[in-house]
Scaffold this active site. Sequence first.
Site, PDB file in Angstrom:
ATOM      1  N   PRO A 149       0.842  -1.205   0.000  1.00 50.29           N
ATOM      2  CA  PRO A 149       0.000   0.000   0.000  1.00 50.29           C
ATOM      3  C   PRO A 149       0.869   1.244   0.000  1.00 50.29           C
ATOM      4  O   PRO A 149       1.841   1.317   0.763  1.00 50.29           O
ATOM      5  CB  PRO A 149      -0.777  -0.122   1.318  1.00 50.29           C
ATOM      6  N   GLN A 172      -6.915  -1.313   2.830  1.00 49.87           N
ATOM      7  CA  GLN A 172      -6.255  -1.023   4.107  1.00 49.87           C
ATOM      8  C   GLN A 172      -6.955   0.126   4.820  1.00 49.87           C
ATOM      9  O   GLN A 172      -7.161   1.187   4.219  1.00 49.87           O
ATOM     10  CB  GLN A 172      -4.788  -0.643   3.907  1.00 49.87           C
ATOM     11  N   CYS A 212       1.976   3.270   9.884  1.00 46.33           N
ATOM     12  CA  CYS A 212       2.181   4.657   9.439  1.00 46.33           C
ATOM     13  C   CYS A 212       2.790   5.487  10.570  1.00 46.33           C
ATOM     14  O   CYS A 212       2.210   5.588  11.659  1.00 46.33           O
ATOM     15  CB  CYS A 212       0.856   5.263   8.975  1.00 46.33           C
ATOM     16  N   LYS A 237      -0.699  -4.813   8.830  1.00 47.81           N
ATOM     17  CA  LYS A 237       0.623  -4.409   8.352  1.00 47.81           C
ATOM     18  C   LYS A 237       1.263  -3.534   9.422  1.00 47.81           C
ATOM     19  O   LYS A 237       0.692  -2.524   9.843  1.00 47.81           O
ATOM     20  CB  LYS A 237       0.527  -3.647   7.034  1.00 47.81           C
ATOM     21  N   GLY A 271      10.238  -3.988   2.323  1.00 43.12           N
ATOM     22  CA  GLY A 271      11.338  -3.051   2.511  1.00 43.12           C
ATOM     23  C   GLY A 271      12.532  -3.277   1.623  1.00 43.12           C
ATOM     24  O   GLY A 271      13.185  -4.312   1.671  1.00 43.12           O
ATOM     25  N   ASP A 272      12.778  -2.288   0.757  1.00 46.79           N
ATOM     26  CA  ASP A 272      14.026  -2.181  -0.003  1.00 46.79           C
ATOM     27  C   ASP A 272      14.212  -3.216  -1.114  1.00 46.79           C
ATOM     28  O   ASP A 272      15.350  -3.439  -1.529  1.00 46.79           O
ATOM     29  CB  ASP A 272      15.245  -2.232   0.938  1.00 46.79           C
ATOM     30  N   ARG A 313       8.272   0.824  -3.317  1.00 51.53           N
ATOM     31  CA  ARG A 313       8.946   1.734  -4.245  1.00 51.53           C
ATOM     32  C   ARG A 313       9.541   1.017  -5.440  1.00 51.53           C
ATOM     33  O   ARG A 313       9.650   1.599  -6.524  1.00 51.53           O
ATOM     34  CB  ARG A 313      10.010   2.536  -3.461  1.00 51.53           C
TER      35      ARG A 313
HETATM   36  C1  FMN Z   1       4.816   7.063  -0.909  1.00 51.04           C
HETATM   37  C2  FMN Z   1       4.588   5.961   0.089  1.00 51.04           C
HETATM   38  C3  FMN Z   1       3.341   5.817   0.672  1.00 51.04           C
HETATM   39  C4  FMN Z   1       3.108   4.779   1.593  1.00 51.04           C
HETATM   40  N1  FMN Z   1       1.843   4.621   2.104  1.00 51.04           N
HETATM   41  C5  FMN Z   1       1.582   3.554   2.914  1.00 51.04           C
HETATM   42  C6  FMN Z   1       0.254   3.282   3.346  1.00 51.04           C
HETATM   43  O1  FMN Z   1      -0.713   3.987   3.005  1.00 51.04           O
HETATM   44  N2  FMN Z   1       0.061   2.215   4.173  1.00 51.04           N
HETATM   45  C7  FMN Z   1       1.098   1.391   4.570  1.00 51.04           C
HETATM   46  O2  FMN Z   1       0.872   0.434   5.299  1.00 51.04           O
HETATM   47  N3  FMN Z   1       2.366   1.614   4.145  1.00 51.04           N
HETATM   48  C8  FMN Z   1       2.619   2.664   3.321  1.00 51.04           C
HETATM   49  N4  FMN Z   1       3.882   2.855   2.845  1.00 51.04           N
HETATM   50  C9  FMN Z   1       4.945   1.885   3.211  1.00 51.04           C
HETATM   51  C10 FMN Z   1       5.073   0.806   2.131  1.00 51.04           C
HETATM   52  O3  FMN Z   1       3.909   0.007   2.053  1.00 51.04           O
HETATM   53  C11 FMN Z   1       6.296  -0.111   2.362  1.00 51.04           C
HETATM   54  O4  FMN Z   1       6.093  -0.886   3.513  1.00 51.04           O
HETATM   55  C12 FMN Z   1       7.588   0.679   2.514  1.00 51.04           C
HETATM   56  O5  FMN Z   1       7.701   1.673   1.513  1.00 51.04           O
HETATM   57  C13 FMN Z   1       8.821  -0.244   2.422  1.00 51.04           C
HETATM   58  O6  FMN Z   1       8.816  -0.980   1.246  1.00 51.04           O
HETATM   59  P1  FMN Z   1       9.631  -0.541  -0.093  1.00 51.04           P
HETATM   60  O7  FMN Z   1      11.058  -0.325   0.292  1.00 51.04           O
HETATM   61  O8  FMN Z   1       9.409  -1.735  -1.014  1.00 51.04           O
HETATM   62  O9  FMN Z   1       9.018   0.722  -0.590  1.00 51.04           O
HETATM   63  C14 FMN Z   1       4.148   3.885   1.941  1.00 51.04           C
HETATM   64  C15 FMN Z   1       5.412   4.060   1.369  1.00 51.04           C
HETATM   65  C16 FMN Z   1       5.632   5.068   0.440  1.00 51.04           C
HETATM   66  C17 FMN Z   1       6.999   5.195  -0.177  1.00 51.04           C
END
Ligand code: FMN
Length: 338
Positions: free
Chosen positions: A16, A71, A101, A140, A202-203, A225
């Site tokens: 998300p 969510q 969050c 989450k 994450g990452d 991302r």
């Molecule tokens: C722009 C942005 C918005 C996000 N919004 C949410 C959200 O609404 N709910 C949530 O549980 N995590 C949110 N996250 C966290 C991501 O779901 C994820 O757990 C986090 O970015 C780490 O994963 P990644 O490195 O693959 O991005 C957000 C992350 C980013 C970058």
Amino acid sequence: MKIGNLELESPFAIAPMAGMTDTAFRRLVKRHGGCGLVVSEMVSSEGLIRGIDRTLEFADFSEEERPVSIQIFGGDPATMADAARIVEGMGADIVDVNMGCPVPKIAKHNAGCSLMREPEHAAAVIKAMTRAVSIPVTVKMRAGWNETQKNAPALAKMVEEAGAAAVAVHGRTAAQSYTGAADWTIVADIADRLSIPVFGSGDCVEPEQITGKLEQGIDGVLVGRGVLRNPWILAQAADLAAGRPMRHVTMEERGRFLLDYVDLLLHERVRDDERNRLKSHDRWVVNKLRALGAYYTKGFEHGAQLRTCLNTTTSIAELRSLISGFFVEAPSALQNVS
Ligand SMILES: Cc1cc2nc3c(=O)[nH]c(=O)nc-3n(C[C@H](O)[C@H](O)[C@H](O)COP(=O)(O)O)c2cc1C
């Protein structure tokens, strides 16, 4: 992989992301394959109950995205249970609870990651929700609130006992926000302790990193991302996991993705206050492309130039010709340098 009675075709999912993973974006990612689950942007439980337009827009989804998880965030058990009933009534396959969050605006309402600071209360929220609905309730969370309160392993066990059907863990603390690196050992540890599926987050920006997590005993991976940079990453990970040659994505396909996104957004519902604020639906579409462009162009030669151009573009015609110019007509101008 199964969450409750729901069978997922792939253990790889779109994480998300507020402001980013709208229904149009999720639909396009899903069309490329490899995506077992999509999760909506976070949606306010209070807003759902009050039927607020803005909230309902965030909860929009289409049939082709299934299975879909919506969510929600909030901290009051009764309100969260009512919101879960609404989500079930909307036809979602899963209702997910945001306990990750770190943003003060959310956390100060005893929601998001601040729920991790009150594990008994967090478990009571999950219990109230699982009693209220028959679709799976998932959670989450982050690794914890800060370095000295990394309680995800204990909380994950508690929400499992309260009836959660799966958990996802972003291996950073709220205090870290997005700095440092995600701790995947804590995710593997939780996967080891729980009987329900455990997703890590994450990452992961390369398909090999995604498939590598399964080798650590983790059931599934939520990619955030990495999908914004490369919407094919889940399909590529699925190729790797199946032992198939990994699909190659051309610059033209990358351009086509953005053009398709523009077309889908032009048909999306935009609430009146947002349309009035921006003066037009087109402007909203341009803003969405700017937001995605910040991630999508990372690691590409001339990416910064493209981002600058996106920031000064105001019309859909200009937007389309900018995307075609960079990706479709002159792909050699942009070499993948990563
Ligand atoms: C722009 C942005 C918005 C996000 N919004 C949410 C959200 O609404 N709910 C949530 O549980 N995590 C949110 N996250 C966290 C991501 O779901 C994820 O757990 C986090 O970015 C780490 O994963 P990644 O490195 O693959 O991005 C957000 C992350 C980013 C970058």
